[in-house]
Design an enzyme around this catalytic site. Structure first.
Site, PDB file in Angstrom:
ATOM      1  N   ASP A   1      34.588  49.953  45.571  1.00 46.69           N
ATOM      2  CA  ASP A   1      34.785  49.314  44.236  1.00 46.69           C
ATOM      3  C   ASP A   1      35.156  50.418  43.176  1.00 46.69           C
ATOM      4  O   ASP A   1      34.412  51.019  43.032  1.00 46.69           O
ATOM      5  CB  ASP A   1      33.322  49.146  43.952  1.00 46.69           C
ATOM      6  CG  ASP A   1      33.656  47.529  42.637  1.00 46.69           C
ATOM      7  OD1 ASP A   1      33.955  47.683  41.433  1.00 46.69           O
ATOM      8  OD2 ASP A   1      33.292  46.684  43.005  1.00 46.69           O
TER       9      ASP A   1
ATOM     10  N   GLU B   1      39.601  44.360  42.684  1.00 47.81           N
ATOM     11  CA  GLU B   1      39.856  46.005  42.553  1.00 47.81           C
ATOM     12  C   GLU B   1      38.957  46.881  44.268  1.00 47.81           C
ATOM     13  O   GLU B   1      38.412  47.632  43.668  1.00 47.81           O
ATOM     14  CB  GLU B   1      38.831  46.948  41.722  1.00 47.81           C
ATOM     15  CG  GLU B   1      37.221  46.623  41.172  1.00 47.81           C
ATOM     16  CD  GLU B   1      37.426  45.491  41.001  1.00 47.81           C
ATOM     17  OE1 GLU B   1      36.515  45.487  40.026  1.00 47.81           O
ATOM     18  OE2 GLU B   1      38.475  44.392  40.445  1.00 47.81           O
TER      19      GLU B   1
ATOM     20  N   ASP C   1      48.241  47.010  38.638  1.00 48.18           N
ATOM     21  CA  ASP C   1      48.869  46.913  39.659  1.00 48.18           C
ATOM     22  C   ASP C   1      49.082  48.407  40.108  1.00 48.18           C
ATOM     23  O   ASP C   1      48.876  48.870  41.442  1.00 48.18           O
ATOM     24  CB  ASP C   1      49.696  45.833  39.583  1.00 48.18           C
ATOM     25  CG  ASP C   1      49.758  44.404  39.320  1.00 48.18           C
ATOM     26  OD1 ASP C   1      48.346  44.434  39.581  1.00 48.18           O
ATOM     27  OD2 ASP C   1      50.360  43.655  38.775  1.00 48.18           O
TER      28      ASP C   1
ATOM     29  N   ASN D   1      42.162  47.188  32.565  1.00 47.23           N
ATOM     30  CA  ASN D   1      42.452  45.809  32.454  1.00 47.23           C
ATOM     31  C   ASN D   1      42.934  46.130  31.478  1.00 47.23           C
ATOM     32  O   ASN D   1      44.141  45.499  30.975  1.00 47.23           O
ATOM     33  CB  ASN D   1      42.567  44.659  33.714  1.00 47.23           C
ATOM     34  CG  ASN D   1      43.405  45.135  34.859  1.00 47.23           C
ATOM     35  OD1 ASN D   1      44.781  45.550  35.811  1.00 47.23           O
ATOM     36  ND2 ASN D   1      42.922  44.987  35.948  1.00 47.23           N
TER      37      ASN D   1
ATOM     38  N   HIS E   1      47.234  44.384  32.719  1.00 47.15           N
ATOM     39  CA  HIS E   1      47.567  44.364  34.415  1.00 47.15           C
ATOM     40  C   HIS E   1      48.594  45.221  35.056  1.00 47.15           C
ATOM     41  O   HIS E   1      48.248  44.839  36.479  1.00 47.15           O
ATOM     42  CB  HIS E   1      47.251  42.709  34.265  1.00 47.15           C
ATOM     43  CG  HIS E   1      46.663  41.689  34.000  1.00 47.15           C
ATOM     44  ND1 HIS E   1      45.089  42.142  35.045  1.00 47.15           N
ATOM     45  CD2 HIS E   1      46.051  41.566  33.367  1.00 47.15           C
ATOM     46  CE1 HIS E   1      44.361  41.424  34.649  1.00 47.15           C
ATOM     47  NE2 HIS E   1      44.676  40.440  33.471  1.00 47.15           N
TER      48      HIS E   1
END
Length: 393
Positions: free
Chosen positions: A270, A313, A287, A278, A283
Site C-alpha cells: 500500500d 494504490e 497515475d 493525488n 490524478h
C-alpha cells in the site's frame, strides 16, 4: 479488354499484358525457361542448316555455287551458335526479342541465294520456307508481333526472289496463299499459347496475393487476439496483472509448489499517503507515480515472481518457491529501492514509500483471498506503526 485500369489484362493482338510493368515482370519470371528453350531451338536450327549442306553438295558438287551456299549456311549457323552460347551467360537477352528477330531476318536473307543457285528445287524450297515460318511461331521463343514481322519479311523476300527468278503472277499468288497459311496458323496458335501462359501467370500471382492477404489477416487476428488477451489479463494503467489473472496464477503456482514441496509467499503493498499526493498534484501525477512503482517492482523482482494491481494504490506480489525468511529479505530490499528511487512529478523529484505486509501461504489455504485476509491485517498493523515498513504475518 483494353481497359488498362484492370489488372492482368491481355492484348488480343500482341498476346501481352497491357500494363508494361506487368508484362516486364512476366518476362523476367519466364526468362530462365525461355532462355533454355531458345538455346535448344538455336542449336537445332544451326545444325539443320549445316546438314542441308550435304544436299547442296549432291546437287552442285564442289563448285563456286556450292561454296556460296556453304558460306551462307556456315555464317548463319555460326551466328546461331554464338547467340546460343551468349544466352547461357546472359539469359536477359531473350526478354526483348530484338536479337532473335534480327537473326530470323538475317537467316531469310542468307537462305535466299538458294532460289538462284538451285532453281530446280524451288517448289521444295517454298515448302521449307513454310515449315520455317510455322516453326518460328511455335518453336522459337519470341514476342508475338516481332515474330509476325520477321515472318512477313521472310514471306516478302521469298516472293521477291521468285519474281526475280522469272516466276509469273499466278505462281506468285499461289505461293503467297500457300505461305500465308503457316503464317496465319502459327500466329493464332502462338497467340493462344502466349495468352494461356500469361493467364496462368496471372492466376499464380493472384493466388500468391490471396495467400499474402490471408497470411496478413491471420497475423492481424493473432495480434488482435494477443491484445485482447493482454487487455483481459492486465491492468490498463500499469500493465501489471489484474485481479483475475493473478488469482489464476496463484492457484497454478500454489499447486506446483505443493507438488514440489516448496513454499510460496504473498505480499500486499500500500503506497503511503497516496491520497494526499493525488489531492496536491492531481490524478495525472498519481497515475505517473503508479506507473513508476509498477515498473520498479517488475524490474527488481525475479522473472517467475508475479506482480499485480489489487486496486487503487495497492499491489499484490506472489513469490513462488520462496520461504518466509527469504521473502522478507526480498521485500525489504524492494522497500528500500522504492524509497531511494524518487519519481519526477511536475519537474521535481518526489519520494514514494510504501507499507508491505507478507506471509507464507498456509497448507490449509487454497484460495488467495484466505491468505490476503491475514496479509491485509498485517498491512493495517504496519500503517498504525508508522508506515514505510515490512510486516511479517
Amino acid at each position: 479488354m483494353n481497359d488498362s485500369t484492370k489488372p492482368y489484362q491481355i492484348s488480343a493482338l500482341s498476346a501481352e499484358f497491357i500494363d508494361p510493368s506487368e508484362e516486364q515482370a512476366f518476362r523476367t519470371y519466364i526468362r530462365p525457361l525461355a532462355a533454355r528453350s531458345l538455346r535448344v531451338a538455336l542449336i537445332v536450327w544451326g545444325s539443320l542448316l549445316l546438314l542441308f549442306a550435304g544436299q547442296d553438295w549432291q546437287s552442285l558438287g564442289w563448285s563456286a555455287d556450292f561454296k556460296t551456299l556453304l558460306a551462307c549456311r556456315v555464317l548463319q549457323a555460326g551466328m546461331l551458335f554464338t547467340f546460343a552460347f551468349m544466352l547461357g551467360r546472359k539469359p536477359q537477352l531473350v526478354s526483348s526479342g530484338r536479337v532473335v528477330t534480327v537473326l530470323e531476318i538475317i537467316g531469310f536473307f542468307l537462305f535466299m541465294p538458294v532460289y538462284f543457285l538451285l532453281p530446280e528445287v524451288a517448289a521444295f524450297t517454298v515448302g521449307v520456307i513454310g515449315l520455317m515460318l510455322l516453326s518460328m511461331f511455335l518453336l522459337i521463343p519470341n514476342r508475338l508481333l516481332l515474330t509476325l514481322f520477321a515472318a512477313l519479311t521472310g514471306l516478302a523476300l521469298t516472293l521477291s526472289c521468285m519474281a526475280l527468278n522469272g516466276r509469273g503472277v499466278e505462281v506468285l499468288l499461289g505461293a503467297f496463299f500457300i505461305l500465308m497459311l503457316p503464317v496465319a496458323t502459327g500466329y493464332f496458335a502462338a497467340q493462344q499459347l502466349q495468352t494461356v501462359r500469361r493467364r496462368q501467370y496471372a492466376m499464380f500471382n493472384q493466388a500468391k496475393e490471396a495467400n499474402r492477404a490471408l497470411q496478413a489477416e491471420v497475423e492481424r487476428r493473432e495480434l488482435l487476439e494477443q491484445e485482447l488477451k493482454r487487455q483481459a489479463t492486465t491492468d490498463p494503467l500499469t500493465g501489471l496483472f489484474n485481479r483475475r489473472q493473478y488469482e489464476m496464477l496463484f492457484r497454478r503456482e500454489r499447486e506446483r509448489c505443493r507438488r514440489q514441496g516448496t513454499a510460496i509467499c504473498v505480499a500486499m503493498v500500500d503506497l503511503d499517503y497516496f491520497k494526499a499526493l493525488n489531492d496536491e498534484l492531481g490524478h495525472d501525477c498519481g497515475d505517473i507515480a503508479l506507473k513508476h512503482v509498477a515498473t520498479l517492482f517488475t524490474n527488481q523482482l525475479r522473472e517467475g515472481d508475479v506482480v499485480g494491481r489489487f486496486g487503487g494504490e495497492e499491489f499484490i506480489i506472489l513469490l513462488p518457491d520462496t520461504g518466509a525468511p527469504e521473502a522478507e529479505r526480498v521485500i525489504e530490499r524492494l522497500r528500500k529501492t522504492l524509497e531511494n528511487t524518487p519519481v519526477t512529478l511536475q519537474g521535481k523529484p518526489r519520494k514514494i514509500t510504501a507499507t508491505f505486509s507478507i506471509s507464507a501461504v498456509l497448507d490449509s489455504e487454497t484460495d488467495i483471498s484466505e491468505t490476503l485476509r491475514r496479509v491485509d491485517e498485517g498491512l493495517y498493523s504496519g500503517k498504525r506503526a508508522g508506515r514505510n515498513r515490512v510486516v511479517m504475518v
